[in-house]
Design an enzyme around this catalytic site. Structure first.
Site, PDB file in Angstrom:
ATOM      1  N   THR A 108       0.834  -1.204   0.000  1.00 46.21           N
ATOM      2  CA  THR A 108       0.000   0.000   0.000  1.00 46.21           C
ATOM      3  C   THR A 108       0.874   1.262   0.000  1.00 46.21           C
ATOM      4  O   THR A 108       0.569   2.237  -0.696  1.00 46.21           O
ATOM      5  CB  THR A 108      -0.907   0.012   1.253  1.00 46.21           C
ATOM      6  OG1 THR A 108      -1.701  -1.168   1.225  1.00 46.21           O
ATOM      7  CG2 THR A 108      -1.803   1.227   1.293  1.00 46.21           C
ATOM      8  N   HIS A 110       2.174   1.911  -3.409  1.00 46.87           N
ATOM      9  CA  HIS A 110       1.123   2.538  -4.247  1.00 46.87           C
ATOM     10  C   HIS A 110       1.045   4.040  -3.955  1.00 46.87           C
ATOM     11  O   HIS A 110       0.917   4.856  -4.866  1.00 46.87           O
ATOM     12  CB  HIS A 110      -0.255   1.920  -3.965  1.00 46.87           C
ATOM     13  CG  HIS A 110      -0.386   0.494  -4.404  1.00 46.87           C
ATOM     14  ND1 HIS A 110      -0.110   0.090  -5.682  1.00 46.87           N
ATOM     15  CD2 HIS A 110      -0.761  -0.614  -3.735  1.00 46.87           C
ATOM     16  CE1 HIS A 110      -0.318  -1.222  -5.774  1.00 46.87           C
ATOM     17  NE2 HIS A 110      -0.708  -1.672  -4.608  1.00 46.87           N
TER      18      HIS A 110
HETATM   19 ZN   LIG Z   1       0.109  -3.229   5.286  1.00 51.60          ZN
END
Ligand SMILES: [Zn+2]
Ligand SMILES: [Zn+2]
Length: 350
Positions: A46, A49
């Site tokens: 994440t 990203h």
């Molecule tokens: Zn995580």
């Protein structure tokens, strides 16, 4: 009282790729929150990203914001209504912050809270000297648990929840995906008694880390056909359990193909775009038991994770391949963005 003093933080200053190391005021914990001095934090997909500013990040993140959500640290200040956490406690945190008022929160499904806020996504995270988290999300760590390992409990919890929900004991299991959570899942599936464990990936460096967790078969999809090999290993019948941890549309279809009739398909990896499924042929006629995994059970999974790590039943230290000071975020991200990836989990230390 430390709130108000300046601290170092990795902050997304504006829409676009990259991040800046800045100095900001140490945040103040509110009524039900605690202030934690971050000792170790790890980089999640994440965070990559967010750093790269992909379409998901562009639609979700509101700069300026400190990102990062996987960490371990020591509590240095508590809000006035905090009851169960004290200054000096070593903690990690559940990153899905529940509202505590919705139907799910009130009926034992807090991990599926309708109003969930995510640390380091919807509010300032832990890539900093200090982070504020709500008391309800704090998990007290055993004093013997190394800081870096403690910072991995959140993603390790995803893997533990997925494997636990899939009931793998005495069964043949395939794990698709050689990212950190796929690697963790292979360790948990082995510990939980999968009797034939097959792992499927495409990054030689990461498949090699997985090798350390003793799978019976390793399939590199850049070299061989996963479907044919798995059907061969299982004598043509297919596997009892598929854990899909890659999010790749091809892996999803391969998984639905190789799971046996009446078997279990557990979905965890998140595809970048909608995936078309042939409901009749791939699911219904095969009588597949489909399990979707989001987050971690709050807080049963955390107890399970602590038991696995504190008992040393699983040693996840081989998954940690690099450690950088916090301000070396660019170097860390470069490693994780490499096409031929040569890193497992990367720890950042403030
Ligand atoms: Zn995580
Ligand atoms: Zn809720």
């Amino acid at each position: 009282m430390i709130s108000g003093v300046l601290m170092k933080a990795i902050r997304k200053m504006r829409a676009g790729a990259g991040a800046e190391v800045v100095e900001v005021a140490v945040p103040k914990p509110r009524t039900h929150e605690v202030l934690v001095k971050v000792v170790a934090t790890s980089i999640c997909g994440t965070d990559v990203h967010i750093y790269n500013w992909d379409p998901w990040a562009a639609g979700r993140i509101k700069p300026p914001m400190i990102f990062g959500h996987e960490f371990a640290g020591e509590v240095v200040e508590v809000g006035p209504q905090v009851e169960h956490i004290a200054v000096g406690d070593r903690i990690s945190a559940e990153t899905h912050i529940p509202c505590r008022g919705c139907l799910q929160c009130r009926t034992g499904q807090m991990h599926l809270c309708r109003n969930v806020k995510i640390l380091g996504v919807d509010r300032d995270g832990c890539f900093a000297d200090y982070v504020v988290v709500p008391e309800i999300c704090c998990i007290k760590n055993d004093a013997t648990l190394p800081w870096a390992i403690a910072s991995l409990q959140e993603p390790f919890g995803n893997a533990t929840y997925a494997v636990s929900a899939s009931q793998v004991a005495g069964k043949s299991v395939v794990i698709f995906g050689d990212g950190p959570i796929g690697i963790f899942a292979s360790a948990v599936a082995h510990a939980y008694g999968a009797t034939t464990l097959i792992v499927v990936g495409m990054q030689p460096y990461r498949l090699n880390i997985m090798r350390g967790f003793k799978p019976d078969h390793i399939i590199d999809v850049t070299k061989e056909d996963a479907r044919a090999r798995i059907m061969d290993i299982t004598g043509g019948g297919g596997v009892d359990v598929v854990l899909e941890m890659s999010g790749s549309p091809k892996a999803i279809h391969d998984g639905l193909h190789v799971v046996r009739r009446g078997g279990t398909f557990t979905a965890f990896g998140i595809p970048a775009r909608p995936v078309e499924i042939d409901f009749a042929e791939e699911l219904i006629f095969k009588g597949i038991n489909l399990i979707a995994i989001s987050g971690r059970m709050m807080f049963g999974t955390w107890v399970e994770v602590a038991n696995l790590l504190n008992s040393k039943r699983i040693d996840i230290s081989p998954v940690i391949t690099h450690e950088f000071p916090l301000e070396k975020i660019d170097a860390a991200m470069e490693l994780l963005n490499a096409k031929d990836i040569k890193a497992g989990k990367i720890i950042l230390k403030p």
